[in-house]
Design an enzyme around this catalytic site. Structure first.
Site, PDB file in Angstrom:
ATOM      1  N   LYS A 131     -32.637  11.201  21.044  1.00 29.27           N
ATOM      2  CA  LYS A 131     -31.962  10.466  22.135  1.00 29.27           C
ATOM      3  C   LYS A 131     -31.309  11.513  23.041  1.00 29.27           C
ATOM      4  CE  LYS A 131     -30.682   6.496  19.250  1.00 29.27           C
ATOM      5  NZ  LYS A 131     -29.566   5.640  18.781  1.00 29.27           N
ATOM      6  N   ASP A 160     -28.579  12.105  18.098  1.00 24.67           N
ATOM      7  CA  ASP A 160     -27.881  11.274  19.080  1.00 24.67           C
ATOM      8  C   ASP A 160     -26.941  12.197  19.864  1.00 24.67           C
ATOM      9  OD1 ASP A 160     -25.672   9.333  19.899  1.00 24.67           O
ATOM     10  OD2 ASP A 160     -27.097   7.940  19.008  1.00 24.67           O
ATOM     11  N   PHE A 216     -30.679   1.213  19.499  1.00 26.06           N
ATOM     12  CA  PHE A 216     -30.408   1.315  18.073  1.00 26.06           C
ATOM     13  C   PHE A 216     -31.660   0.970  17.275  1.00 26.06           C
ATOM     14  CE2 PHE A 216     -28.831   0.314  13.891  1.00 26.06           C
ATOM     15  CZ  PHE A 216     -28.031   1.418  13.670  1.00 26.06           C
ATOM     16  N   GLU A 237     -34.387  16.675  10.974  1.00 25.30           N
ATOM     17  CA  GLU A 237     -33.624  15.453  11.267  1.00 25.30           C
ATOM     18  C   GLU A 237     -34.590  14.319  11.580  1.00 25.30           C
ATOM     19  OE1 GLU A 237     -30.593  14.300  11.435  1.00 25.30           O
ATOM     20  OE2 GLU A 237     -29.163  15.806  12.132  1.00 25.30           O
ATOM     21  N   LYS A 276     -28.699  10.873   4.900  1.00 24.84           N
ATOM     22  CA  LYS A 276     -29.767  10.320   4.109  1.00 24.84           C
ATOM     23  C   LYS A 276     -31.012  10.026   4.948  1.00 24.84           C
ATOM     24  CE  LYS A 276     -26.429   7.583   1.477  1.00 24.84           C
ATOM     25  NZ  LYS A 276     -26.067   6.174   1.131  1.00 24.84           N
TER      26      LYS A 276
HETATM   27  P1  IMP Z   1     -25.040  12.543  16.014  1.00 28.76           P
HETATM   28  O1  IMP Z   1     -26.248  13.194  16.634  1.00 28.76           O
HETATM   29  O2  IMP Z   1     -24.082  13.512  15.392  1.00 28.76           O
HETATM   30  O3  IMP Z   1     -24.359  11.609  16.993  1.00 28.76           O
HETATM   31  O4  IMP Z   1     -25.470  11.607  14.809  1.00 28.76           O
HETATM   32  C1  IMP Z   1     -26.790  11.400  14.509  1.00 28.76           C
HETATM   33  C2  IMP Z   1     -26.848  10.535  13.264  1.00 28.76           C
HETATM   34  O5  IMP Z   1     -26.462   9.184  13.598  1.00 28.76           O
HETATM   35  C3  IMP Z   1     -28.274  10.448  12.778  1.00 28.76           C
HETATM   36  O6  IMP Z   1     -28.560  11.450  11.839  1.00 28.76           O
HETATM   37  C4  IMP Z   1     -28.324   9.064  12.186  1.00 28.76           C
HETATM   38  O7  IMP Z   1     -27.867   9.112  10.853  1.00 28.76           O
HETATM   39  C5  IMP Z   1     -27.338   8.272  13.023  1.00 28.76           C
HETATM   40  N1  IMP Z   1     -28.039   7.523  14.091  1.00 28.76           N
HETATM   41  C6  IMP Z   1     -28.130   7.843  15.403  1.00 28.76           C
HETATM   42  N2  IMP Z   1     -28.851   6.940  16.082  1.00 28.76           N
HETATM   43  C7  IMP Z   1     -29.245   6.006  15.186  1.00 28.76           C
HETATM   44  C8  IMP Z   1     -30.051   4.804  15.287  1.00 28.76           C
HETATM   45  O8  IMP Z   1     -30.558   4.397  16.349  1.00 28.76           O
HETATM   46  N3  IMP Z   1     -30.234   4.105  14.129  1.00 28.76           N
HETATM   47  C9  IMP Z   1     -29.704   4.505  12.934  1.00 28.76           C
HETATM   48  N4  IMP Z   1     -28.960   5.631  12.791  1.00 28.76           N
HETATM   49  C10 IMP Z   1     -28.730   6.372  13.908  1.00 28.76           C
HETATM   50 MG    MG Z   2     -29.805  12.168  10.316  1.00 27.97          MG
END
Ligand code: IMP
Ligand code: MG
Length: 181
Positions: free
Chosen positions: A135, A107, A156, A103, A47
């Site tokens: 990140k 992360d 965060f 996106e 979302k």
């Molecule tokens: P990843 O890259 O698969 O670890 O997940 C990324 C997702 O985690 C993003 O699309 C966000 O929904 C969530 N996310 C990562 N960092 C944050 C943050 O600092 N605040 C809020 N949601 C985050």
């Molecule tokens: Mg996202």
């Protein structure tokens, strides 16, 4: 919940609306140049992308189609990454088209990698990734992110689509959470 209902001391402003607008404009300018005269399918990752997508797509001077996916990670824990699944898929036929994944933040990149591979399997002309915030130091998997609005540290963040347990997405500015010590 609004920010005024949350503990003011734990929220520090990270990016205000002017900062956000200039990042959005810079990304849109890059995309307008890169895809000039071409059609592109924007695939937003729900979302979190909702607010950014609305601002970003309105600055594009291209022929665009917009679609969305929503993914969830099941069985995720501190030690296990969990299994990704798509709970809302795109309905656009992307074969032979230029696809741009949109996106708000990346992360570990695990969710993105899963989506990237899925979209590639449909034989689009190209797939690139654009993110508002990156990140990069936390990346666990190799996924090519061509357009990053801003590289950030591991912190965060909430607001501008980013949530804290589903709240705060509607805040117009972005805050980071300070943990009491
Ligand atoms: P990843 O890259 O698969 O670890 O997940 C990324 C997702 O985690 C993003 O699309 C966000 O929904 C969530 N996310 C990562 N960092 C944050 C943050 O600092 N605040 C809020 N949601 C985050
Ligand atoms: Mg996202």
């Amino acid at each position: 919940m609004s920010k005024s209902n949350l503990d003011e001391k734990s929220f520090t402003k990270f990016l205000n609306q002017t900062d956000i607008e200039s990042i959005v404009t810079s990304l849109a300018n890059q995309i307008n140049r890169a895809y000039e005269g071409q059609q592109v399918v924007l695939v937003g990752v729900l979302k979190g992308c909702c607010i950014f997508m609305a601002d970003f797509c309105r600055q594009l001077k291209l022929d665009v189609e917009i679609d969305f996916v929503r993914m969830i990670s099941q069985g995720r824990s501190l030690t296990e990454p969990g299994t990704m699944s798509i709970v809302k898929d795109i309905t656009t036929d992307i074969r032979g088209k230029h696809v741009l994944i949109v996106e708000e933040i990346i992360d570990s990149g695990r969710a993105l990698k899963f989506l990237y591979d899925r979209l590639k399997a449909s034989q689009p002309a190209s797939v690139e990734v654009l993110t508002f915030l990156d990140k990069r130091g936390k990346r666990m998997v190799d996924v090519p992110v061509k357009y990053s609005g801003r590289l950030i540290e591991d912190q965060f963040l909430v607001g501008y689509g980013l949530d804290l347990e589903e709240k705060c997405r509607n805040l117009p500015d972005i805050y980071f959470l300070k943990y009491p010590n």
